[in-house]
Design a protein around this motif. Structure first.
Motif, PDB file in Angstrom:
ATOM      1  N   LEU A 141       0.963  -1.317   0.105  1.00 15.58           N
ATOM      2  CA  LEU A 141      -0.055  -0.136  -0.090  1.00 15.58           C
ATOM      3  C   LEU A 141       0.894   1.200   0.087  1.00 15.58           C
ATOM      4  O   LEU A 141       1.186   1.145   0.653  1.00 15.58           O
ATOM      5  CB  LEU A 141      -0.638  -0.189   1.424  1.00 15.58           C
ATOM      6  CG  LEU A 141      -2.498   1.251   1.674  1.00 15.58           C
ATOM      7  CD1 LEU A 141      -2.915   0.315   1.858  1.00 15.58           C
ATOM      8  CD2 LEU A 141      -1.929   2.438   1.736  1.00 15.58           C
ATOM      9  N   TYR A 142       0.613   2.181  -1.248  1.00 17.92           N
ATOM     10  CA  TYR A 142       0.932   3.448  -0.793  1.00 17.92           C
ATOM     11  C   TYR A 142       0.421   4.708  -0.768  1.00 17.92           C
ATOM     12  O   TYR A 142      -1.459   4.373  -1.567  1.00 17.92           O
ATOM     13  CB  TYR A 142       2.120   3.677  -1.981  1.00 17.92           C
ATOM     14  CG  TYR A 142       3.195   4.719  -1.928  1.00 17.92           C
ATOM     15  CD1 TYR A 142       4.256   5.075  -0.509  1.00 17.92           C
ATOM     16  CD2 TYR A 142       2.697   5.889  -2.746  1.00 17.92           C
ATOM     17  CE1 TYR A 142       4.668   5.768  -1.437  1.00 17.92           C
ATOM     18  CE2 TYR A 142       3.080   7.462  -3.168  1.00 17.92           C
ATOM     19  CZ  TYR A 142       3.810   7.679  -2.141  1.00 17.92           C
ATOM     20  OH  TYR A 142       4.732   8.482  -1.338  1.00 17.92           O
ATOM     21  N   VAL A 143       0.801   6.322  -0.118  1.00 19.35           N
ATOM     22  CA  VAL A 143      -0.404   6.853   0.154  1.00 19.35           C
ATOM     23  C   VAL A 143       1.171   8.133   0.190  1.00 19.35           C
ATOM     24  O   VAL A 143       1.804   8.364   0.238  1.00 19.35           O
ATOM     25  CB  VAL A 143      -1.450   6.981   1.565  1.00 19.35           C
ATOM     26  CG1 VAL A 143      -2.094   6.312   1.051  1.00 19.35           C
ATOM     27  CG2 VAL A 143      -0.378   7.249   2.512  1.00 19.35           C
ATOM     28  N   PRO A 144       0.114   9.162  -0.670  1.00 19.13           N
ATOM     29  CA  PRO A 144       0.714  10.417  -1.260  1.00 19.13           C
ATOM     30  C   PRO A 144       1.232  11.115   0.686  1.00 19.13           C
ATOM     31  O   PRO A 144       1.125  10.526   2.228  1.00 19.13           O
ATOM     32  CB  PRO A 144      -0.083  11.283  -1.487  1.00 19.13           C
ATOM     33  CG  PRO A 144      -0.840  10.085  -2.433  1.00 19.13           C
ATOM     34  CD  PRO A 144      -1.133   9.708  -1.508  1.00 19.13           C
ATOM     35  N   ARG A 145       2.866  11.634   0.485  1.00 25.41           N
ATOM     36  CA  ARG A 145       3.297  12.371   1.700  1.00 25.41           C
ATOM     37  C   ARG A 145       2.036  13.649   2.349  1.00 25.41           C
ATOM     38  O   ARG A 145       3.207  13.740   3.483  1.00 25.41           O
ATOM     39  CB  ARG A 145       4.673  12.464   1.488  1.00 25.41           C
ATOM     40  CG  ARG A 145       6.048  11.293   0.385  1.00 25.41           C
ATOM     41  CD  ARG A 145       5.876   9.972   1.583  1.00 25.41           C
ATOM     42  NE  ARG A 145       6.017  10.969   2.931  1.00 25.41           N
ATOM     43  CZ  ARG A 145       5.917  10.056   3.414  1.00 25.41           C
ATOM     44  NH1 ARG A 145       4.950   9.595   4.318  1.00 25.41           N
ATOM     45  NH2 ARG A 145       6.416  10.846   5.146  1.00 25.41           N
ATOM     46  N   TYR A 146       1.335  14.205   0.853  1.00 21.81           N
ATOM     47  CA  TYR A 146       0.570  15.155   2.229  1.00 21.81           C
ATOM     48  C   TYR A 146      -0.372  14.966   2.150  1.00 21.81           C
ATOM     49  O   TYR A 146      -1.248  13.956   1.169  1.00 21.81           O
ATOM     50  CB  TYR A 146       1.345  16.225   1.056  1.00 21.81           C
ATOM     51  CG  TYR A 146       2.632  16.756   0.499  1.00 21.81           C
ATOM     52  CD1 TYR A 146       3.336  17.841   1.457  1.00 21.81           C
ATOM     53  CD2 TYR A 146       3.547  15.908  -0.400  1.00 21.81           C
ATOM     54  CE1 TYR A 146       4.215  17.988   1.286  1.00 21.81           C
ATOM     55  CE2 TYR A 146       4.253  16.495  -0.746  1.00 21.81           C
ATOM     56  CZ  TYR A 146       4.647  17.550   0.359  1.00 21.81           C
ATOM     57  OH  TYR A 146       6.138  17.815  -0.122  1.00 21.81           O
ATOM     58  N   TYR A 147      -1.056  15.644   3.106  1.00 24.29           N
ATOM     59  CA  TYR A 147      -2.775  15.456   3.394  1.00 24.29           C
ATOM     60  C   TYR A 147      -2.828  16.913   3.852  1.00 24.29           C
ATOM     61  O   TYR A 147      -2.541  17.499   3.975  1.00 24.29           O
ATOM     62  CB  TYR A 147      -2.778  14.673   4.170  1.00 24.29           C
ATOM     63  CG  TYR A 147      -2.809  15.425   5.346  1.00 24.29           C
ATOM     64  CD1 TYR A 147      -2.850  15.557   6.257  1.00 24.29           C
ATOM     65  CD2 TYR A 147      -1.262  14.238   6.068  1.00 24.29           C
ATOM     66  CE1 TYR A 147      -3.315  16.086   7.661  1.00 24.29           C
ATOM     67  CE2 TYR A 147      -1.001  14.842   7.738  1.00 24.29           C
ATOM     68  CZ  TYR A 147      -1.697  16.024   8.080  1.00 24.29           C
ATOM     69  OH  TYR A 147      -1.500  16.326  10.364  1.00 24.29           O
ATOM     70  N   VAL A 148      -4.162  16.999   3.723  1.00 26.95           N
ATOM     71  CA  VAL A 148      -5.013  18.378   4.096  1.00 26.95           C
ATOM     72  C   VAL A 148      -6.500  17.354   4.939  1.00 26.95           C
ATOM     73  O   VAL A 148      -6.871  16.371   4.246  1.00 26.95           O
ATOM     74  CB  VAL A 148      -5.746  18.942   2.967  1.00 26.95           C
ATOM     75  CG1 VAL A 148      -7.104  18.328   2.101  1.00 26.95           C
ATOM     76  CG2 VAL A 148      -6.121  20.641   3.911  1.00 26.95           C
ATOM     77  N   SER A 149      -6.609  18.268   6.529  1.00 26.28           N
ATOM     78  CA  SER A 149      -7.578  18.252   7.873  1.00 26.28           C
ATOM     79  C   SER A 149      -8.638  18.074   6.501  1.00 26.28           C
ATOM     80  O   SER A 149      -8.759  19.393   6.247  1.00 26.28           O
ATOM     81  CB  SER A 149      -7.411  19.025   8.512  1.00 26.28           C
ATOM     82  OG  SER A 149      -8.525  19.101   9.729  1.00 26.28           O
TER      83      SER A 149
END
Ligand code: CAA
Length: 412
Positions: free
Chosen positions: A18-26
């Motif tokens: 599994l891989y997710v991007p290194r950035y997120y927004v709340s």
């Protein structure tokens, strides 16, 4: 057929990544900026954080990163076929699978192609892989499901965006899950969600899409139940395609009703929702990220338990199927890596997220170097002569959130 022979002919998941991007927004911050009650996103939609790909990530890099993990315990020279499922592909002709095949250094005799049917493409890939392995049990098929969900800034669909990738190796030596052979399917020509070639964002009739999803669930379950002879009680857990986690609650309630149950048991789905609540929609990957979340997050030993799975792809095609969790499955999963993956992500301000969202590659094919952000092991380094350029990423690249928007603005 004796038990040992039966075990030998089972086909299922040997390894997962599994891989997710290194950035997120709340989504709390997004709600504040959009002037929406935060409970609408947290409770009404059931989402907390939304993964945001950096300008130097796309489905190829997301998928290759997920596949690296899936291949850790598998001899890659044995991969016979790579099937890449996506609805946010990077080229109208060349398959994302070919770029990925190169990045992963897979054998030249490994067939590589892309499949599409909205979020259900990964399930079509799985059906194809099961048939290929059943035909020749020495085959191993690598399925990569990777997507970037985009609806448009300020739209109703915005809080249901996200991005992520799930890779699985399907073989006749499954170590995590073996699939049952009876499937239910449903196809109907509807316009609930689609993306014309000239658009970067999906067009969606949101409320209608929910209705069609639930209809497709009822229809595909009916065929699955009839042909398999399994009823609701034969399943200990249920995973659903997850455009947003509240959708699974609606679906699980409907399934209970269809089976004459007065109340649905949300504990049968809740562990499967955890990862998606902090990733968002990852289209083709989302059902299988939900399955990973269930298997990695459930403290109870699920060995021998049957998991019901519903895959929905707008447009629409859906499938209902199931699998049985195999002894020793836990030793082939990596919940600790997930903790690390999620805890080291970088929060973006809404402004920085919007800048990432608006970043575009040149459309005239001119030479362009993509600004370097935090990525996994691979990144899109740029384009030249209309050719996408990929490279192994230097893991030292750190883009602080406050600089993210500025980097993009400078580069553009
Ligand atoms: N507190 C708690 N709940 C609140 C609230 C508050 N303050 N304000 C609103 N809500 C609730 C609403 O009551 C509603 O709940 P119900 O569904 O139980 O009625 C929920 O929050 C959503 O609010 P709205 O009905 O006002 O809907 P919206 O206009 O914001 O749109 C959406 C929601 C349709 C899901 C939209 O986000 C969208 O179009 N998303 C993209 C399409 C999608 O995901 N479709 C799913 C099926 S299609 C599919 O699965 C394929 C795929 O991947 C796309």
């Amino acid at each position: 057929m004796n038990e040992q022979m039966q075990a030998e002919t089972r086909v299922g998941i040997e390894a997962l990544g599994l891989y997710v991007p290194r950035y997120y927004v709340s989504l709390n911050e997004l709600a504040a900026v959009r002037g929406v009650d935060p409970n609408k996103f947290a409770v009404g939609i059931g989402q907390e954080l939304m993964a945001v790909p950096a300008p130097d990530e796309d489905v190829v890099t997301l998928g290759a990163n997920a596949a690296l993990e899936a291949l850790e315990q598998v001899d890659r020279s044995q991969i016979d076929t790579l099937i890449f499922a996506t609805e946010s592909g990077v080229d109208q002709s060349k398959a994302a699978a070919i770029y990925t095949h190169h990045l992963l250094d897979l054998p030249r005799r490994c067939k590589s192609f892309e499949v599409k049917q909205a979020c259900c493409g990964s399930t079509a890939a799985l059906q194809m892989a099961l048939a290929m392995v059943a035909q020749k049990p020495t085959r191993k098929v690598l399925i990569i499901a990777a997507d970037v969900a985009r609806y448009g800034l300020g739209t109703a669909g915005e809080p249901t965006q996200g991005a992520g990738a799930l890779a699985m190796v399907v073989s006749s030596q499954p170590r995590i899950m073996a699939f049952d052979s009876e499937w239910g399917s449903y196809t109907e020509d509807v316009m609930d969600f689609w993306r014309p070639n000239y658009l970067d964002e999906a067009v969606v009739d949101g409320k209608y899409s929910i209705k069609v999803y639930l209809k497709a669930l009822a229809e595909s379950w009916a065929q699955y139940a009839e042909e398999s002879g399994f009823d609701h009680a034969d399943h200990s857990r249920f995973c659903y395609h997850l455009p947003f986690t509240r959708m699974a609650e609606k679906a699980h309630r409907q399934l209970a009703k269809l089976n004459g149950l007065e109340v649905s048991d949300d504990t049968q789905i809740e562990e499967g929702l955890r990862y998606n609540r902090i990733i968002g929609n990852s289209y083709t990957a989302s059902l299988y990220i939900g399955l990973t979340s269930l298997l990695e997050g459930t403290t109870e030993d699920l060995t021998g338990h049957r998991v019901g799975m519903f895959s929905y792809g707008s447009g629409c095609m859906a499938a209902y199927f199931s699998g049985v969790v195999l002894p020793g499955y836990r030793t082939h999963l990596r919940p600790n890596r997930r903790v690390e993956q999620f805890e080291t992500r970088v929060p973006l301000t809404v402004e920085a997220y919007e800048a990432f969202y608006q970043h575009e590659l040149p459309r005239d094919g001119s030479r362009y170097l993509t600004p370097q952000h935090e990525t996994g092991h691979f990144r899109l380094s740029g384009v030249q002569d209309h050719k996408r350029l990929y490279e192994r990423a230097s893991r030292s690249a750190k883009a602080a959130p406050a600089h993210a928007a500025q980097d993009v603005a400078l580069a553009g």
